[in-house]
Each structure stands twice: as structure tokens, then as C-alpha cells.
Motif scaffolding. Structure first.
Motif, PDB file in Angstrom:
ATOM      1  N   ILE A  43      18.692  -3.981  -0.095  1.00  0.00           N
ATOM      2  CA  ILE A  43      17.955  -2.802  -0.525  1.00  0.00           C
ATOM      3  C   ILE A  43      18.283  -2.590  -2.004  1.00  0.00           C
ATOM      4  CG2 ILE A  43      17.521  -0.341  -0.121  1.00  0.00           C
ATOM      5  CD1 ILE A  43      17.002  -2.080   2.357  1.00  0.00           C
ATOM      6  N   ASN A  71      13.183  -2.813   0.196  1.00  0.00           N
ATOM      7  CA  ASN A  71      13.823  -3.696   1.179  1.00  0.00           C
ATOM      8  C   ASN A  71      13.271  -5.114   1.031  1.00  0.00           C
ATOM      9  OD1 ASN A  71      14.646  -5.029   3.495  1.00  0.00           O
ATOM     10  ND2 ASN A  71      14.317  -3.257   4.847  1.00  0.00           N
ATOM     11  N   SER A 125      13.676  -7.682   2.755  1.00  0.00           N
ATOM     12  CA  SER A 125      13.385  -8.448   3.970  1.00  0.00           C
ATOM     13  C   SER A 125      12.300  -7.806   4.827  1.00  0.00           C
ATOM     14  CB  SER A 125      14.659  -8.647   4.786  1.00  0.00           C
ATOM     15  OG  SER A 125      15.142  -7.408   5.208  1.00  0.00           O
ATOM     16  N   LYS A 126      11.598  -6.837   4.260  1.00  0.00           N
ATOM     17  CA  LYS A 126      10.580  -6.151   5.060  1.00  0.00           C
ATOM     18  C   LYS A 126       9.349  -7.036   5.318  1.00  0.00           C
ATOM     19  CE  LYS A 126       7.842  -1.933   5.369  1.00  0.00           C
ATOM     20  NZ  LYS A 126       7.619  -0.571   4.866  1.00  0.00           N
ATOM     21  N   VAL A 127       8.955  -7.116   6.583  1.00  0.00           N
ATOM     22  CA  VAL A 127       7.732  -7.820   6.973  1.00  0.00           C
ATOM     23  C   VAL A 127       6.867  -6.838   7.733  1.00  0.00           C
ATOM     24  CG1 VAL A 127       6.714  -9.759   8.222  1.00  0.00           C
ATOM     25  CG2 VAL A 127       9.034  -9.956   7.326  1.00  0.00           C
TER      26      VAL A 127
END
Ligand SMILES: *[C@@H]1O[C@H](CO)[C@@H](O)[C@H](O)[C@H]1NC(C)=O
Ligand SMILES: *[C@@H]1O[C@H](CO)[C@@H](O)[C@H](O)[C@H]1NC(C)=O
Length: 149
Positions: free
Chosen positions: A22, A56, A58-60
């Protein structure tokens, strides 16, 4: 055998988690500042990342139309990256946009910006477009205490 697979899956999962990050506004400002992003647009890029991914890496987000958005800039798989190998207009594998190295994300986001401008991002249109640092109620970050160039 099942136990071995379980452990391998767990290690893979932990590996993915470790790479998630983050970003803080100043950190992202620094990263953007060391790229060729236009300096005066940096607050808009940060606002965009806040609106799209809450910073973030790694946000998907899977879209109803079977495409997905990846990473800190929520880059869409339809045109810009490919789900199973390097590809798309950014010639990148989508999952490579999810680690904590965002140099490739920045490069791809710049390509998107060159084609469509900030309006390519709904989050930017909704949250960042009509604000400026001179307004009281603005969504642009105040970077006055950040060291970046
Ligand atoms: C960041 O995104 C990942 C993937 O969607 C999620 O698992 C994780 O909880 C998020 N982290 C935070 C702090 O929201
Ligand atoms: C799916 O939706 C996303 C976000 O609205 C859009 O960027 C993308 O072009 C759409 N993909 C297809 C295949 O229509």
C-alpha cells in the motif's frame, strides 16, 4: 501428496501477499518523480491511484464483461495486458502489474495516458477531475511535505 500441494499453494499465496504494497502519497510522488511523468501532474496521478486502487499494488477487480483491472492504476486486461503471457498494448502479463515494483505499471499507465488522457480512468473522472489544489474541498493530495523531484 495432498499435504505437499497444500504447502506449495500456501507458499505461493504467502509469496503473493509479500509483494503487495500500500503506497503512501509521498512514496508514490517519489516513484512518479523519478519517472518521466510530468511533474505538475503528479498530484493527479496520486489522486487517480487513490480513487482506483486505494494505493494497493495487488488489487484486482473482475469486470462483468470478463476483463479485469490490475494493480495500483487498475489497468484493464482488454487492451493493455494479457492474462496468460506478455501481451496487449503494454506488452505485459497482467499479473506482473500486481507486485510492489510499479515501474512497469507507470510505463503502461503513461501509454494509456498518451492515448486517452486521464479520462481513461473512471476513478479520476469521478474523484479528481474537477478538483484543484487551490480549492478547499479538493481530492488532490497535498505534497508540500514530500521530498520528490
Ligand atoms: C490489497 O488488495 C489485495 C488483493 O485484492 C487484498 O487481498 C488486500 O487485502 C488489499 N490490502 C488492503 C490493505 O486493502
Ligand atoms: C470492460 O469494461 C471495462 C471497464 O468498464 C472496459 O475498460 C473494457 O474495455 C470492457 N471490455 C470489453 C471487452 O468490452
Amino acid at each position: 501428496m495432498k499435504a505437499v500441494i497444500f504447502v506449495l499453494v500456501l507458499i505461493g499465496w504467502v509469496g503473493v501477499q509479500v509483494h503487495a504494497k500500500i503506497y503512501l502519497s509521498c512514496e508514490l510522488a517519489k516513484e512518479l518523480g523519478s519517472s518521466t511523468i510530468e511533474r505538475h501532474l503528479i498530484p493527479h496521478w496520486i489522486c487517480l491511484a487513490q480513487a482506483e486502487s486505494q494505493m494497493n499494488t495487488s488489487k484486482v477487480v473482475d469486470m462483468p464483461n470478463k476483463s479485469s483491472n490490475y494493480g495500483i492504476f487498475q489497468i484493464n486486461s482488454k487492451d493493455y495486458c494479457s492474462k496468460d503471457r506478455k501481451g496487449g498494448l503494454c506488452n505485459i502479463k497482467c499479473s506482473d502489474l500486481l507486485d510492489d515494483n510499479i515501474k512497469d505499471d507507470i510505463k503502461c499507465a503513461k501509454d494509456i495516458f498518451a492515448r486517452d488522457g486521464f479520462k481513461a480512468w473512471k476513478g479520476w473522472v469521478n474523484r479528481c477531475k474537477s478538483t484543484s489544489t487551490t480549492e478547499k474541498n479538493n481530492a488532490l493530495p497535498n505534497l508540500i511535505n514530500c521530498q520528490y523531484k
